[in-house]
Design a protein around this motif. Structure first.
Motif, short mmCIF file in Angstrom:
data_model
loop_
_atom_site.label_atom_id
_atom_site.label_comp_id
_atom_site.label_asym_id
_atom_site.label_seq_id
_atom_site.Cartn_x
_atom_site.Cartn_y
_atom_site.Cartn_z
N LEU A 88 48.63 4.69 -15.29
CA LEU A 88 47.36 4.64 -16.02
C LEU A 88 46.52 3.43 -15.63
O LEU A 88 45.29 3.50 -15.59
CB LEU A 88 47.60 4.64 -17.53
N LYS A 116 39.77 7.54 -15.04
CA LYS A 116 40.03 8.00 -16.40
C LYS A 116 39.49 6.95 -17.36
O LYS A 116 39.31 5.79 -16.99
CB LYS A 116 41.54 8.16 -16.62
N GLU A 120 42.78 5.22 -22.30
CA GLU A 120 44.10 5.82 -22.04
C GLU A 120 45.12 4.75 -21.68
O GLU A 120 46.27 4.83 -22.09
CB GLU A 120 44.00 6.87 -20.93
#
Length: 159
Positions: A88, A116, A120
């Motif tokens: 991540l 992203k 997250e």
């Protein structure tokens, strides 16, 4: 330690929003010392990690490998999440994978084409729980992450 992280030495409270200084860019510091090779790595992207270590071992002179290494107790996260959090970190742009070799910067193909949301990465660690509840500081954190990511894309000739 990143900006606004809730740590034992800089607890996130009413008067202090966690760590108030941005994290040091150790990669840039290493490169500024004139070493022939430096790279950032993530344990999730093990092929990238191995190739960079192998390259570093072939280079004459000092080399520097900067690895994102999750700290289970300090990041206040489940033991089994270290690899996922490392993934991540790269996917959100928090940890760009880059190389520097004899004056040339290189962008790793393991970097995502589309980032992203940073939430997250942050939500996977309790050290950022209070940051996620503060929209103003969260926005500043996001801007800092994106600015750093874009800076390295540009330096690497990707932007």
């Amino acid at each position: 330690t990143p900006l606004y992280a809730d740590t034992t030495t800089a607890p996130f409270g009413k008067k202090i929003p966690g760590k108030t200084q941005p994290r040091k860019d150790l990669f840039a510091i290493a490169v500024a010392h004139g070493i022939p090779y430096a790279a950032t790595v993530s344990i999730y992207h093990w092929n990238d990690l191995i190739s960079k270590i192998q390259k570093a071992l072939t280079i004459e002179g000092p080399t520097f490998i900067l690895s994102l290494t999750p700290c289970i107790p300090g990041w206040n996260m489940p033991v089994g999440d270290a690899v996922v959090i490392s993934k991540l970190a790269v996917e959100t742009g928090y940890w760009p994978l880059i190389e520097y070799e004899n004056g040339v910067y290189k962008w790793s193909p393991a970097n995502p084409k589309q980032l992203k949301p940073i939430e997250e990465f942050l939500s996977s660690q309790k050290r950022f729980a209070k940051l996620l509840k503060n929209p103003e500081l969260l926005e500043k954190f996001k801007q800092d992450v994106i600015a750093n990511y874009e800076k390295y894309k540009k330096i690497c000739g990707v932007a």
